[in-house]
Scaffold this motif. Structure first.
Motif, PDB file in Angstrom:
ATOM      1  N   ALA A  65       0.835  -1.159  -0.025  1.00 17.80           N
ATOM      2  CA  ALA A  65      -0.042   0.031   0.037  1.00 17.80           C
ATOM      3  C   ALA A  65       0.656   1.085   0.057  1.00 17.80           C
ATOM      4  CB  ALA A  65      -1.001  -0.059   1.160  1.00 17.80           C
TER       5      ALA A  65
ATOM      6  N   ALA B  82      -0.041   4.348   0.836  1.00 16.38           N
ATOM      7  CA  ALA B  82      -1.488   4.844   1.719  1.00 16.38           C
ATOM      8  C   ALA B  82      -0.888   5.391   3.158  1.00 16.38           C
ATOM      9  CB  ALA B  82      -2.376   3.797   2.002  1.00 16.38           C
TER      10      ALA B  82
ATOM     11  N   LEU C  88      -7.016   2.514   5.537  1.00 16.49           N
ATOM     12  CA  LEU C  88      -6.068   2.912   4.540  1.00 16.49           C
ATOM     13  C   LEU C  88      -6.455   3.993   3.610  1.00 16.49           C
ATOM     14  CD1 LEU C  88      -3.974  -0.388   3.895  1.00 16.49           C
ATOM     15  CD2 LEU C  88      -3.477   1.551   5.587  1.00 16.49           C
ATOM     16  N   SER C  89      -6.009   5.059   3.389  1.00 13.76           N
ATOM     17  CA  SER C  89      -6.351   6.060   2.602  1.00 13.76           C
ATOM     18  C   SER C  89      -5.401   6.239   1.484  1.00 13.76           C
ATOM     19  CB  SER C  89      -6.863   7.376   3.206  1.00 13.76           C
ATOM     20  OG  SER C  89      -7.843   7.407   4.078  1.00 13.76           O
ATOM     21  N   THR C  90      -5.286   5.931   0.226  1.00 11.02           N
ATOM     22  CA  THR C  90      -4.328   6.373  -0.842  1.00 11.02           C
ATOM     23  C   THR C  90      -3.742   7.614  -0.869  1.00 11.02           C
ATOM     24  OG1 THR C  90      -5.746   6.794  -2.579  1.00 11.02           O
ATOM     25  CG2 THR C  90      -5.520   4.451  -2.516  1.00 11.02           C
TER      26      THR C  90
END
Length: 186
Positions: free
Chosen positions: A117, A119, A136-138
């Motif tokens: 990721a 993120a 999880l935020s990109t």
């Protein structure tokens, strides 16, 4: 080569006379081992991660983890990653849009799920341990690259990024057969 951050009690043992390097991850808290590196480059020699309380080959584990987090702004996987002891899930994460997270002809053994990721997780960046990964935020501009991955028995491969680049053979070797009495056998 592996450069550790000062925020972790992770140990990496490298020896020119050995056929592989050994990673003893930080002690698990609530089933999660959190390991921070300024650089994590797996190349030239396989890496064996010790996920046990037992002493094996002169290396004492720090306890079993269900999830092992490897965080770095520079993650390059170009060899085999093996877990000694109990299988676990692995989260490779870079928080930086300019961070590098790549797998080129990498493979995983005794790993349940691999997540790569680019993120931002919900836990604090300054944390030495975490209780959960959370959402999880990109990261804007973040990129994950996979150029060939062969991992027999890998249950799941997850790529989380704004940009994902894949090429070559990506084989998790999951095969299902019909069970004679009904259902499927994996």
């Amino acid at each position: 080569s592996y450069d550790l951050s000062s925020r972790t009690d992770t140990q990496v043992r490298q020896s020119s006379s050995s056929n592989f390097d050994v990673l003893v991850p930080a002690k698990a808290k609530n089933g999660i081992s959190y390991n921070v590196f300024s650089k994590f480059e797996l190349s030239g020699k396989p890496l064996t991660l010790v996920n046990t309380d037992d002493t094996s080959g002169g290396v004492r584990g720090t306890g079993k983890a269900d999830l092992i987090v490897i965080e770095s702004n520079n993650i390059s996987l170009k060899d085999q990653f093996t877990i000694l002891g109990s299988p676990a899930d692995i989260l490779f994460i870079t928080r930086s849009a300019s961070g590098k997270l790549s797998c080129e002809q990498c493979s995983f053994d005794k790993v349940g799920r691999v997540t790569m990721a680019a993120a931002t997780p919900s836990y604090a960046k300054s944390a030495k341990t975490i209780n959960s990964v959370g959402d999880l935020s990109t990261v804007g501009g973040g990129k994950v690259t996979v150029k060939g991955l062969v991992s027999p028995g890998l249950q799941s491969l997850e790529l989380i990024a704004e940009n994902i680049d894949t090429s070559g053979t990506i084989d998790t070797n999951l095969r299902a057969e019909n069970h004679p009495e009904s259902g499927m056998i994996i």
